[in-house]
Scaffold this motif. Structure first.
Motif, mmCIF file in Angstrom:
data_model
loop_
_atom_site.group_PDB
_atom_site.id
_atom_site.type_symbol
_atom_site.label_atom_id
_atom_site.label_comp_id
_atom_site.label_asym_id
_atom_site.label_seq_id
_atom_site.Cartn_x
_atom_site.Cartn_y
_atom_site.Cartn_z
ATOM 1 N N THR A 294 0.807 -1.222 0.000
ATOM 2 C CA THR A 294 0.000 0.000 0.000
ATOM 3 C C THR A 294 0.841 1.274 0.000
ATOM 4 O OG1 THR A 294 -0.103 0.019 2.407
ATOM 5 C CG2 THR A 294 -1.874 -1.150 1.224
ATOM 6 N N ASN A 295 2.134 1.133 0.222
ATOM 7 C CA ASN A 295 3.053 2.276 0.284
ATOM 8 C C ASN A 295 2.687 3.251 1.407
ATOM 9 O OD1 ASN A 295 5.459 3.261 -0.734
ATOM 10 N ND2 ASN A 295 4.439 4.759 -2.023
ATOM 11 N N THR A 296 2.114 2.720 2.483
ATOM 12 C CA THR A 296 1.749 3.545 3.634
ATOM 13 C C THR A 296 2.624 3.181 4.823
ATOM 14 O OG1 THR A 296 0.029 1.970 4.282
ATOM 15 C CG2 THR A 296 -0.663 3.838 2.941
ATOM 16 N N GLU A 297 2.864 4.186 5.668
ATOM 17 C CA GLU A 297 3.690 3.968 6.851
ATOM 18 C C GLU A 297 2.862 3.257 7.918
ATOM 19 O OE1 GLU A 297 6.364 6.450 10.064
ATOM 20 O OE2 GLU A 297 5.772 7.419 8.200
ATOM 21 N N THR A 298 3.426 2.229 8.505
ATOM 22 C CA THR A 298 2.757 1.449 9.530
ATOM 23 C C THR A 298 3.819 0.794 10.395
ATOM 24 O OG1 THR A 298 1.136 -0.306 9.909
ATOM 25 C CG2 THR A 298 2.591 -0.594 8.039
ATOM 26 N N GLU A 299 3.406 -0.048 11.323
ATOM 27 C CA GLU A 299 4.394 -0.799 12.096
ATOM 28 C C GLU A 299 4.642 -2.126 11.418
ATOM 29 O OE1 GLU A 299 4.123 -1.193 16.261
ATOM 30 O OE2 GLU A 299 3.316 0.817 16.534
ATOM 31 N N MET A 300 5.886 -2.574 11.481
ATOM 32 C CA MET A 300 6.232 -3.843 10.867
ATOM 33 C C MET A 300 5.556 -4.976 11.634
ATOM 34 S SD MET A 300 9.938 -5.669 10.392
ATOM 35 C CE MET A 300 10.488 -4.870 8.925
ATOM 36 N N PRO A 301 4.854 -5.874 10.941
ATOM 37 C CA PRO A 301 4.246 -7.013 11.632
ATOM 38 C C PRO A 301 5.332 -7.887 12.259
ATOM 39 C CG PRO A 301 3.572 -6.914 9.314
ATOM 40 C CD PRO A 301 4.614 -5.878 9.520
ATOM 41 N N GLN A 302 5.052 -8.378 13.476
ATOM 42 C CA GLN A 302 6.039 -9.203 14.155
ATOM 43 C C GLN A 302 6.055 -10.620 13.621
ATOM 44 O OE1 GLN A 302 5.582 -9.021 18.380
ATOM 45 N NE2 GLN A 302 6.390 -6.965 18.504
ATOM 46 N N THR A 303 4.895 -11.121 13.255
ATOM 47 C CA THR A 303 4.817 -12.504 12.813
ATOM 48 C C THR A 303 4.044 -12.587 11.506
ATOM 49 O OG1 THR A 303 2.732 -12.894 13.968
ATOM 50 C CG2 THR A 303 4.765 -13.308 15.212
ATOM 51 N N LEU A 304 4.123 -13.739 10.865
ATOM 52 C CA LEU A 304 3.372 -13.983 9.640
ATOM 53 C C LEU A 304 1.871 -13.915 9.930
ATOM 54 C CD1 LEU A 304 3.351 -14.693 6.671
ATOM 55 C CD2 LEU A 304 3.541 -17.097 7.299
ATOM 56 N N GLU A 305 1.470 -14.403 11.102
ATOM 57 C CA GLU A 305 0.066 -14.372 11.475
ATOM 58 C C GLU A 305 -0.457 -12.941 11.561
ATOM 59 O OE1 GLU A 305 2.352 -16.216 13.197
ATOM 60 O OE2 GLU A 305 1.751 -18.160 12.383
ATOM 61 N N GLU A 306 0.350 -12.025 12.102
ATOM 62 C CA GLU A 306 -0.052 -10.623 12.182
ATOM 63 C C GLU A 306 -0.227 -10.028 10.784
ATOM 64 O OE1 GLU A 306 2.226 -9.458 16.342
ATOM 65 O OE2 GLU A 306 2.611 -8.297 14.545
ATOM 66 N N LYS A 307 0.655 -10.402 9.883
ATOM 67 C CA LYS A 307 0.567 -9.880 8.517
ATOM 68 C C LYS A 307 -0.700 -10.406 7.840
ATOM 69 C CE LYS A 307 3.166 -8.872 4.482
ATOM 70 N NZ LYS A 307 3.734 -7.588 4.414
ATOM 71 N N VAL A 308 -0.993 -11.692 8.005
ATOM 72 C CA VAL A 308 -2.200 -12.279 7.421
ATOM 73 C C VAL A 308 -3.434 -11.606 8.009
ATOM 74 C CG1 VAL A 308 -3.597 -14.388 7.296
ATOM 75 C CG2 VAL A 308 -1.131 -14.487 6.854
ATOM 76 N N GLU A 309 -3.429 -11.387 9.316
ATOM 77 C CA GLU A 309 -4.564 -10.735 9.974
ATOM 78 C C GLU A 309 -4.771 -9.320 9.434
ATOM 79 O OE1 GLU A 309 -5.546 -9.165 14.443
ATOM 80 O OE2 GLU A 309 -4.574 -11.133 14.248
ATOM 81 N N ARG A 310 -3.702 -8.588 9.250
ATOM 82 C CA ARG A 310 -3.797 -7.233 8.710
ATOM 83 C C ARG A 310 -4.361 -7.249 7.300
ATOM 84 N NH1 ARG A 310 1.488 -3.968 8.957
ATOM 85 N NH2 ARG A 310 0.924 -3.890 11.136
ATOM 86 N N LEU A 311 -3.887 -8.188 6.480
ATOM 87 C CA LEU A 311 -4.374 -8.284 5.103
ATOM 88 C C LEU A 311 -5.834 -8.691 5.050
ATOM 89 C CD1 LEU A 311 -1.281 -9.911 3.370
ATOM 90 C CD2 LEU A 311 -2.120 -7.585 3.076
ATOM 91 N N GLU A 312 -6.262 -9.577 5.951
ATOM 92 C CA GLU A 312 -7.660 -9.985 6.008
ATOM 93 C C GLU A 312 -8.570 -8.826 6.359
ATOM 94 O OE1 GLU A 312 -7.631 -13.292 8.713
ATOM 95 O OE2 GLU A 312 -7.259 -14.726 7.100
ATOM 96 N N LYS A 313 -8.107 -7.923 7.232
ATOM 97 C CA LYS A 313 -8.906 -6.760 7.614
ATOM 98 C C LYS A 313 -9.091 -5.819 6.443
ATOM 99 C CE LYS A 313 -7.735 -6.700 12.504
ATOM 100 N NZ LYS A 313 -6.999 -5.987 13.565
ATOM 101 N N GLU A 314 -8.085 -5.729 5.599
ATOM 102 C CA GLU A 314 -8.168 -4.846 4.432
ATOM 103 C C GLU A 314 -9.109 -5.429 3.399
ATOM 104 O OE1 GLU A 314 -4.197 -4.197 3.009
ATOM 105 O OE2 GLU A 314 -3.620 -3.115 4.803
#
Length: 114
Positions: free
Chosen positions: A94-114
């Motif tokens: 998305t080219n937006t500033e955010t916090e780096m996900p700590q785990t793969l699960e956090e990244k998947v969760e973030r993508l699911e919310k989008e």
């Protein structure tokens, strides 16, 4: 003897925009001066020397700082003295500033919310 030269970050003193990052070098390399780099790199010679700032890091230091700050990019803060690096994580999709996900699960969760 194999030599290690750290990353050099050249930036504009008035706004902190990065002009050139040389990157770490290892092997039969020679450490260069500001004046030598100014002559050798077109990106630098486009500007007046007095406009350019330099942050010199030790070999491997930039990657360690990026890891430590959980970042994938950086800028130069010129409002502080001395000027310093400010680290941030930019989400590649998305080219937006955010916090780096700590785990793969956090990244998947973030993508699911989008």
């Amino acid at each position: 003897m194999i030599k290690k030269v750290g990353t050099k970050i050249y930036y504009l003193k008035n706004n902190g925009n990065i002009i050139l990052e040389t990157g770490d070098m290892k092997g039969w390399v020679t450490e260069t001066t500001f004046d030598e780099d100014y002559k050798n790199y077109f990106q630098l010679s486009k500007y007046n020397k007095e406009m350019i700032g330099l942050i010199q890091l030790k070999y491997g230091e930039l990657s360690e700082l990026l890891k430590e700050h959980r970042a994938n990019t950086y800028t130069v803060d010129v409002s502080s003295e001395p000027h310093k690096l400010v680290f941030k994580y930019i989400e590649p999709e998305t080219n937006t500033e955010t916090e780096m996900p700590q785990t793969l699960e956090e990244k998947v969760e973030r993508l699911e919310k989008e």
